[in-house]
Design a protein around this motif. Structure first.
Motif, mmCIF file in Angstrom:
data_model
loop_
_atom_site.group_PDB
_atom_site.id
_atom_site.type_symbol
_atom_site.label_atom_id
_atom_site.label_comp_id
_atom_site.label_asym_id
_atom_site.label_seq_id
_atom_site.Cartn_x
_atom_site.Cartn_y
_atom_site.Cartn_z
ATOM 1 N N VAL A 1 0.840 -1.199 0.000
ATOM 2 C CA VAL A 1 0.000 0.000 0.000
ATOM 3 C C VAL A 1 0.873 1.246 0.000
ATOM 4 O O VAL A 1 2.042 1.217 0.409
ATOM 5 C CB VAL A 1 -0.952 0.048 1.215
ATOM 6 N N THR A 2 0.275 2.351 -0.455
ATOM 7 C CA THR A 2 0.901 3.663 -0.341
ATOM 8 C C THR A 2 0.319 4.344 0.892
ATOM 9 O O THR A 2 -0.892 4.381 1.068
ATOM 10 C CB THR A 2 0.614 4.518 -1.580
ATOM 11 N N GLY A 3 1.181 4.871 1.761
ATOM 12 C CA GLY A 3 0.730 5.445 3.015
ATOM 13 C C GLY A 3 0.843 4.426 4.132
ATOM 14 O O GLY A 3 1.645 3.491 4.063
ATOM 15 N N ALA B 1 4.561 -1.071 2.984
ATOM 16 C CA ALA B 1 3.895 0.234 2.984
ATOM 17 C C ALA B 1 4.942 1.336 2.875
ATOM 18 O O ALA B 1 6.066 1.192 3.373
ATOM 19 C CB ALA B 1 3.073 0.435 4.257
ATOM 20 N N THR B 2 4.567 2.453 2.216
ATOM 21 C CA THR B 2 5.476 3.602 2.197
ATOM 22 C C THR B 2 5.503 4.278 3.558
ATOM 23 O O THR B 2 6.454 4.973 3.890
ATOM 24 C CB THR B 2 5.036 4.634 1.143
ATOM 25 N N ALA C 1 7.571 -7.781 7.161
ATOM 26 C CA ALA C 1 6.957 -6.449 7.105
ATOM 27 C C ALA C 1 8.024 -5.445 6.685
ATOM 28 O O ALA C 1 9.128 -5.435 7.220
ATOM 29 C CB ALA C 1 6.368 -6.063 8.454
ATOM 30 N N HIS C 2 7.660 -4.589 5.708
ATOM 31 C CA HIS C 2 8.592 -3.568 5.208
ATOM 32 C C HIS C 2 7.877 -2.224 5.224
ATOM 33 O O HIS C 2 7.007 -1.957 4.396
ATOM 34 C CB HIS C 2 9.061 -3.916 3.793
ATOM 35 N N ALA C 3 8.237 -1.375 6.179
ATOM 36 C CA ALA C 3 7.660 -0.030 6.284
ATOM 37 C C ALA C 3 8.627 0.986 5.686
ATOM 38 O O ALA C 3 9.841 0.763 5.629
ATOM 39 C CB ALA C 3 7.378 0.321 7.749
ATOM 40 N N GLY C 4 8.081 2.134 5.231
ATOM 41 C CA GLY C 4 8.925 3.188 4.668
ATOM 42 C C GLY C 4 9.737 2.716 3.485
ATOM 43 O O GLY C 4 10.904 3.087 3.337
ATOM 44 N N TYR C 5 9.131 1.902 2.603
ATOM 45 C CA TYR C 5 9.946 1.247 1.575
ATOM 46 C C TYR C 5 10.459 2.208 0.512
ATOM 47 O O TYR C 5 11.320 1.834 -0.291
ATOM 48 C CB TYR C 5 9.193 0.075 0.926
ATOM 49 N N GLU C 6 9.966 3.465 0.521
ATOM 50 C CA GLU C 6 10.537 4.458 -0.393
ATOM 51 C C GLU C 6 11.644 5.272 0.271
ATOM 52 O O GLU C 6 12.106 6.256 -0.284
ATOM 53 C CB GLU C 6 9.429 5.376 -0.914
ATOM 54 N N GLY C 7 12.029 4.866 1.490
ATOM 55 C CA GLY C 7 13.176 5.504 2.129
ATOM 56 C C GLY C 7 12.887 6.264 3.401
ATOM 57 O O GLY C 7 13.794 6.870 3.969
ATOM 58 N N THR D 1 9.392 5.798 9.894
ATOM 59 C CA THR D 1 8.231 4.930 10.014
ATOM 60 C C THR D 1 8.476 3.827 11.040
ATOM 61 O O THR D 1 9.615 3.537 11.420
ATOM 62 C CB THR D 1 7.885 4.292 8.656
ATOM 63 N N VAL D 2 7.371 3.189 11.482
ATOM 64 C CA VAL D 2 7.475 2.112 12.463
ATOM 65 C C VAL D 2 6.623 0.933 12.018
ATOM 66 O O VAL D 2 5.754 1.058 11.154
ATOM 67 C CB VAL D 2 7.019 2.569 13.868
ATOM 68 N N ILE D 3 6.886 -0.210 12.631
ATOM 69 C CA ILE D 3 6.092 -1.415 12.442
ATOM 70 C C ILE D 3 5.607 -1.857 13.813
ATOM 71 O O ILE D 3 6.421 -2.111 14.713
ATOM 72 C CB ILE D 3 6.918 -2.540 11.785
#
Length: 228
Positions: free
Chosen positions: A118-120, A136-137, A150-156, A160-162
């Motif tokens: 997802v985005t966001g 998620a971004t 789980a991969h958060a903030g995948y655009e850098g 972000t947190v999980i």
């Protein structure tokens, strides 16, 4: 140092220089006065580079125009433009910000081999089984068991947190950082969070209550949920 001008104001700060450009003048007039002002005084050869912030106010510049400003600053003084700030963003930038700040709620179990992206922010009401993956971004909140990836903030985005009710993942990723599951078993009594601990520059897992103290911006998640 502060210089009065209707078009360009130069102010010295603890971090370097701030150039405030009048947003009521033409772009060409700004360039001309900026060149003149930066030519008034030179810098010593041994002086280190000085960081510069350019404030545009209610003015929007293209990338080409911003690069022209950077060139003028770099040529006339021993200065380097660190950032260019504007109070105006394009429609595309606004839509991108809105998309990346939205919350996507999903109610399902992510099984082995399944990927949800997802985005966001992602709010998952369900489990992520071993071999399942959520991306998620923004932040990832799992109201269930997180046993997969789980991969958060995948655009850098490293802020972000999980979070999960029960945190025993195969793998956690936040931006470019990666962490395996902790060796010890989690009792799952409190929601736990994976986040980048800036003191050690690595992903750490801690109770959500502790993470909220370290990252107060997470409270915006609650406000967005309440505001729909």
């Amino acid at each position: 140092m502060t210089t009065n001008s209707q078009m360009v104001t130069i102010k010295g700060t603890r971090d370097g220089l701030t150039l405030r450009l009048n947003d009521q003048c033409s772009y060409d007039a700004i360039l001309q006065e900026l060149e003149e002002k930066l030519s008034v005084s030179g810098t010593d050869a041994d002086q280190p580079m000085i960081r510069v912030t350019i404030q545009l106010g209610n003015r929007y510049l293209t990338d080409q125009q911003k690069n022209k400003l950077r060139d003028i600053v770099r040529e006339k003084q021993k200065l380097v433009v660190e950032q260019i700030e504007s109070d105006i963003i394009t429609k595309e930038e606004a839509l991108s910000w809105k998309e990346n700040s939205e919350i996507t709620p999903i109610v399902k179990t992510i099984r082995s081999g399944q990927v949800v992206e997802v985005t966001g922010d992602l709010l998952l009401l369900g489990d992520v089984n071993p071999g399942g993956k959520v991306i998620a971004t923004g932040n990832i909140f799992v109201l269930g068991n997180l046993r997969g990836i789980a991969h958060a903030g995948y655009e850098g985005n490293e802020q972000t947190v999980i979070a999960a009710s029960y945190m025993k993942p195969n793998q956690l990723r936040i931006a470019g950082q990666l962490s395996r599951a902790p060796d010890q078993d989690s009792e799952g009594v409190y929601i736990e969070c994976g986040f980048i601990d800036e003191q050690v520059n690595a992903i750490r897992i801690a109770p959500l209550q502790e993470v909220i103290k370290l990252k107060p911006d997470l409270l915006s998640f609650e406000r967005r949920m309440l505001n729909g």
